[in-house]
Design a protein around this motif. Structure first.
Motif, PDB file in Angstrom:
ATOM      1  N   ASP A   1       3.840   4.079  -3.713  1.00  0.00           N
ATOM      2  CA  ASP A   1       3.098   5.026  -4.539  1.00  0.00           C
ATOM      3  C   ASP A   1       3.516   5.016  -6.003  1.00  0.00           C
ATOM      4  O   ASP A   1       2.763   5.506  -6.863  1.00  0.00           O
ATOM      5  CB  ASP A   1       3.257   6.443  -3.980  1.00  0.00           C
ATOM      6  CG  ASP A   1       2.519   6.636  -2.664  1.00  0.00           C
ATOM      7  OD1 ASP A   1       1.554   5.879  -2.416  1.00  0.00           O
ATOM      8  OD2 ASP A   1       2.899   7.519  -1.877  1.00  0.00           O
TER       9      ASP A   1
ATOM     10  N   ASN B   1     -10.199   4.265  -4.455  1.00  0.00           N
ATOM     11  CA  ASN B   1     -10.459   4.458  -3.026  1.00  0.00           C
ATOM     12  C   ASN B   1     -10.971   5.864  -2.748  1.00  0.00           C
ATOM     13  O   ASN B   1     -11.894   6.068  -1.952  1.00  0.00           O
ATOM     14  CB  ASN B   1      -9.179   4.198  -2.228  1.00  0.00           C
ATOM     15  CG  ASN B   1      -9.421   4.119  -0.739  1.00  0.00           C
ATOM     16  OD1 ASN B   1     -10.154   3.264  -0.266  1.00  0.00           O
ATOM     17  ND2 ASN B   1      -8.789   5.013   0.007  1.00  0.00           N
ATOM     18  N   SER B   2     -10.386   6.828  -3.424  1.00  0.00           N
ATOM     19  CA  SER B   2     -10.784   8.214  -3.227  1.00  0.00           C
ATOM     20  C   SER B   2     -12.186   8.475  -3.780  1.00  0.00           C
ATOM     21  O   SER B   2     -13.010   9.131  -3.133  1.00  0.00           O
ATOM     22  CB  SER B   2      -9.775   9.137  -3.912  1.00  0.00           C
ATOM     23  OG  SER B   2     -10.210  10.479  -3.878  1.00  0.00           O
TER      24      SER B   2
ATOM     25  N   ALA C   1       0.813  -1.223   0.000  1.00  0.00           N
ATOM     26  CA  ALA C   1       0.000   0.000   0.000  1.00  0.00           C
ATOM     27  C   ALA C   1       0.842   1.266   0.000  1.00  0.00           C
ATOM     28  O   ALA C   1       0.379   2.325  -0.428  1.00  0.00           O
ATOM     29  CB  ALA C   1      -0.937  -0.012   1.212  1.00  0.00           C
TER      30      ALA C   1
ATOM     31  N   TYR D   1      -5.678   1.880  -7.475  1.00  0.00           N
ATOM     32  CA  TYR D   1      -6.493   1.589  -6.300  1.00  0.00           C
ATOM     33  C   TYR D   1      -6.713   2.841  -5.440  1.00  0.00           C
ATOM     34  O   TYR D   1      -7.783   3.017  -4.841  1.00  0.00           O
ATOM     35  CB  TYR D   1      -5.845   0.486  -5.465  1.00  0.00           C
ATOM     36  CG  TYR D   1      -5.843  -0.884  -6.123  1.00  0.00           C
ATOM     37  CD1 TYR D   1      -6.663  -1.175  -7.211  1.00  0.00           C
ATOM     38  CD2 TYR D   1      -5.003  -1.902  -5.654  1.00  0.00           C
ATOM     39  CE1 TYR D   1      -6.660  -2.424  -7.801  1.00  0.00           C
ATOM     40  CE2 TYR D   1      -4.999  -3.158  -6.235  1.00  0.00           C
ATOM     41  CZ  TYR D   1      -5.829  -3.418  -7.318  1.00  0.00           C
ATOM     42  OH  TYR D   1      -5.823  -4.662  -7.894  1.00  0.00           O
ATOM     43  N   LYS D   2      -5.706   3.706  -5.374  1.00  0.00           N
ATOM     44  CA  LYS D   2      -5.889   4.941  -4.603  1.00  0.00           C
ATOM     45  C   LYS D   2      -6.931   5.846  -5.272  1.00  0.00           C
ATOM     46  O   LYS D   2      -7.727   6.496  -4.582  1.00  0.00           O
ATOM     47  CB  LYS D   2      -4.554   5.673  -4.446  1.00  0.00           C
ATOM     48  CG  LYS D   2      -3.660   5.064  -3.377  1.00  0.00           C
ATOM     49  CD  LYS D   2      -2.515   5.987  -2.999  1.00  0.00           C
ATOM     50  CE  LYS D   2      -1.833   5.491  -1.730  1.00  0.00           C
ATOM     51  NZ  LYS D   2      -0.759   6.415  -1.300  1.00  0.00           N
TER      52      LYS D   2
ATOM     53  N   GLN E   1      -1.553   3.188  -7.661  1.00  0.00           N
ATOM     54  CA  GLN E   1      -2.104   4.441  -8.185  1.00  0.00           C
ATOM     55  C   GLN E   1      -3.568   4.264  -8.596  1.00  0.00           C
ATOM     56  O   GLN E   1      -4.410   5.117  -8.298  1.00  0.00           O
ATOM     57  CB  GLN E   1      -1.264   4.920  -9.367  1.00  0.00           C
ATOM     58  CG  GLN E   1       0.147   5.347  -8.968  1.00  0.00           C
ATOM     59  CD  GLN E   1       1.067   5.553 -10.167  1.00  0.00           C
ATOM     60  OE1 GLN E   1       0.650   5.438 -11.326  1.00  0.00           O
ATOM     61  NE2 GLN E   1       2.336   5.851  -9.901  1.00  0.00           N
TER      62      GLN E   1
ATOM     63  N   ASN F   1     -12.571   7.597   0.523  1.00  0.00           N
ATOM     64  CA  ASN F   1     -11.172   7.891   0.870  1.00  0.00           C
ATOM     65  C   ASN F   1     -10.787   7.223   2.191  1.00  0.00           C
ATOM     66  O   ASN F   1     -10.154   7.828   3.053  1.00  0.00           O
ATOM     67  CB  ASN F   1     -10.925   9.403   0.940  1.00  0.00           C
ATOM     68  CG  ASN F   1      -9.490   9.763   0.621  1.00  0.00           C
ATOM     69  OD1 ASN F   1      -8.790   9.026  -0.076  1.00  0.00           O
ATOM     70  ND2 ASN F   1      -9.040  10.890   1.139  1.00  0.00           N
TER      71      ASN F   1
ATOM     72  N   PHE G   1      -5.914   3.880   3.588  1.00  0.00           N
ATOM     73  CA  PHE G   1      -5.422   3.012   2.528  1.00  0.00           C
ATOM     74  C   PHE G   1      -4.330   2.105   3.082  1.00  0.00           C
ATOM     75  O   PHE G   1      -3.226   2.546   3.393  1.00  0.00           O
ATOM     76  CB  PHE G   1      -4.883   3.857   1.372  1.00  0.00           C
ATOM     77  CG  PHE G   1      -4.637   3.073   0.113  1.00  0.00           C
ATOM     78  CD1 PHE G   1      -5.680   2.776  -0.751  1.00  0.00           C
ATOM     79  CD2 PHE G   1      -3.366   2.616  -0.194  1.00  0.00           C
ATOM     80  CE1 PHE G   1      -5.457   2.051  -1.919  1.00  0.00           C
ATOM     81  CE2 PHE G   1      -3.133   1.890  -1.354  1.00  0.00           C
ATOM     82  CZ  PHE G   1      -4.175   1.607  -2.216  1.00  0.00           C
TER      83      PHE G   1
END
Length: 422
Positions: A296, A308-309, A293, A304-305, A302, A314, A317
């Protein structure tokens, strides 16, 4: 007159049944498949949203759902949106049977996806088989999921615990020769399968203990391992019991090298449970098979973030979110492979066909003969509060096969983050 009237009624009923687009059990097409309509696929899961395994694990299914919501917003799979129904079983096997029966008999889900837990999911295997429900990507490394002759619709996801035990034990054997190695594990197939893998490499460990999730006290177990003068303690523990074991050891002045199963080693989850004692995790060795996780620069992280957001509020993570979204990505691939005329048999056939790509450091190895999940892992070390990969990924089997390095290249996600039809 009575017979004629009865015959007329029967003929009308048969005609209506033949024209029905409901969720019956005929083998015609997707219109006859439970949980499938022209616009939706209903899928269910059992998860520990509460109870002794909730720490960390409760964020897995919401992450899977977030990935599905992302796919749905981009057109779904063959024009259908995925509806993911998440049921809380509290990591209690009796509850699992209740919620899975509801999902199958009342909600009429198309499949069960990523049901979590060795003791919990074991109790629903026969029920799902009897009702011919695809049982995909179980969230556990028990070898029970890899029985294609007995359970043709069940497939694992995690590397099985014996594979993991062999990989972790190979590291211990090389790094700590001549040291006393001991073991603490969960009192079910999780612990037993892990120990089997460890002892295939190391032979009998110096001392072994187990715990049950209903008793949040490992004082006697850690005391016994300290008395055995263990230099290395290998843990087959869920996150809360990883924290409990390491914290308890510190309280009694016991400072072995801890080597931990991937299922209980997410740094964010364990650190949060330890609180001020989180620095005790420094140097802990574990393993994983998905991008970390904190990486970056990794294109999967990238993606999944971003998901997630946009679709997961959000949420914090961590590796559990990475896991949940990776399950979702694999399931979408399986649906794509099953085709537009979706049936349960076609889904199972698509998984057995294999050929999946994804975020894993090693491949999944599905076939008609192998229903286990990921083929191996890479070692990590907790450094500065973060897990960091070292060495190379390894593969092995759950028998007497060697532990060997895997040199395959990692894949990258498609540009839009959604797998294309195979």
């Amino acid at each position: 007159m009575k017979r004629t009237a009865t015959a007329t009624v029967l003929a009308a009923l048969l005609l209506a049944a033949g024209c029905s687009n409901g969720n019956g059990n005929s083998s015609g097409g997707s219109s006859d498949t439970p949980g499938v309509t022209d616009t939706e696929i209903l899928v269910g899961t059992h998860q520990p949203l509460t109870g002794p395994a909730a720490a960390g694990y409760s964020s897995i299914a919401p992450a899977t759902k977030a990935y599905f919501d992302y796919v749905n917003a981009n057109g779904g799979v063959h024009g259908r949106k995925i509806n993911y129904k998440i049921m809380d079983d509290g990591y209690n096997p009796a509850n699992t049977q209740t919620v899975v029966r509801q999902l199958v008999l009342q909600d009429k889900v198309f499949a069960i996806l990523n049901g979590l837990g060795t003791p919990t999911h074991t109790g629903v295997l026969d029920f799902l088989k009897t009702n011919r429900v695809p049982d995909l990507f179980v969230a556990s490394g028990s070898r029970s999921w890899n029985q294609p002759d007995k359970y043709p619709g069940t497939f694992g996801f995690n590397p099985d615990y014996t594979v993991e035990g062999k990989i972790l034990a190979s590291y211990v054997k090389q790094t700590y020769p001549g040291k006393k190695v001991c073991f603490l594990g969960q009192d079910d197939d999780f612990g037993r399968d892990s120990l089997a893998g460890i002892e295939k490499i190391l032979g009998p460990v110096t001392a072994k203990q187990n715990y049950v999730t209903s008793s949040p006290n490992v004082g006697p177990q850690m005391g016994a391992l300290k008395a055995a003068a263990c230099d290395v303690v290998m843990l087959a523990t869920i996150p809360g019991f990883t924290a409990l074991s390491i914290g308890t050891a510190a309280k009694i002045g016991f400072k072995p090298q801890f080597v931990v199963s991937n299922v209980g080693s997410d740094p964010t989850t364990v650190s949060k449970t330890l609180g001020a004692a989180a620095p005790l995790l420094e140097g802990v060795v574990a393993a994983n098979y998905l991008p970390l996780a904190t990486d970056d620069a990794n294109p999967w992280i990238q993606l999944y973030k971003k998901v997630n957001s946009q679709y997961n509020g959000n949420a914090e993570f961590d590796n559990n979110v990475v896991y949940g979204m990776s399950v979702g990505y694999l399931f979408v691939q399986a649906l794509q492979g099953a085709g537009k005329d979706l049936t349960r048999d076609k889904l199972t056939e698509a998984v057995q066909k294999g050929g999946f790509t994804g975020p894993g450091l090693v491949p999944v190895r599905y076939s008609a003969q192998d229903h286990s999940g990921y083929a191996g892992e890479q070692l990590t070390k907790l450094t500065g509060g973060k897990a960091v990969y070292f060495g190379t990924p390894f593969q092995t089997d759950d028998g007497d096969g060697a532990v060997t390095a895997y040199s395959g290249a990692a894949s990258t996600p498609p540009q839009n983050g959604i797998p294309a039809a195979q």
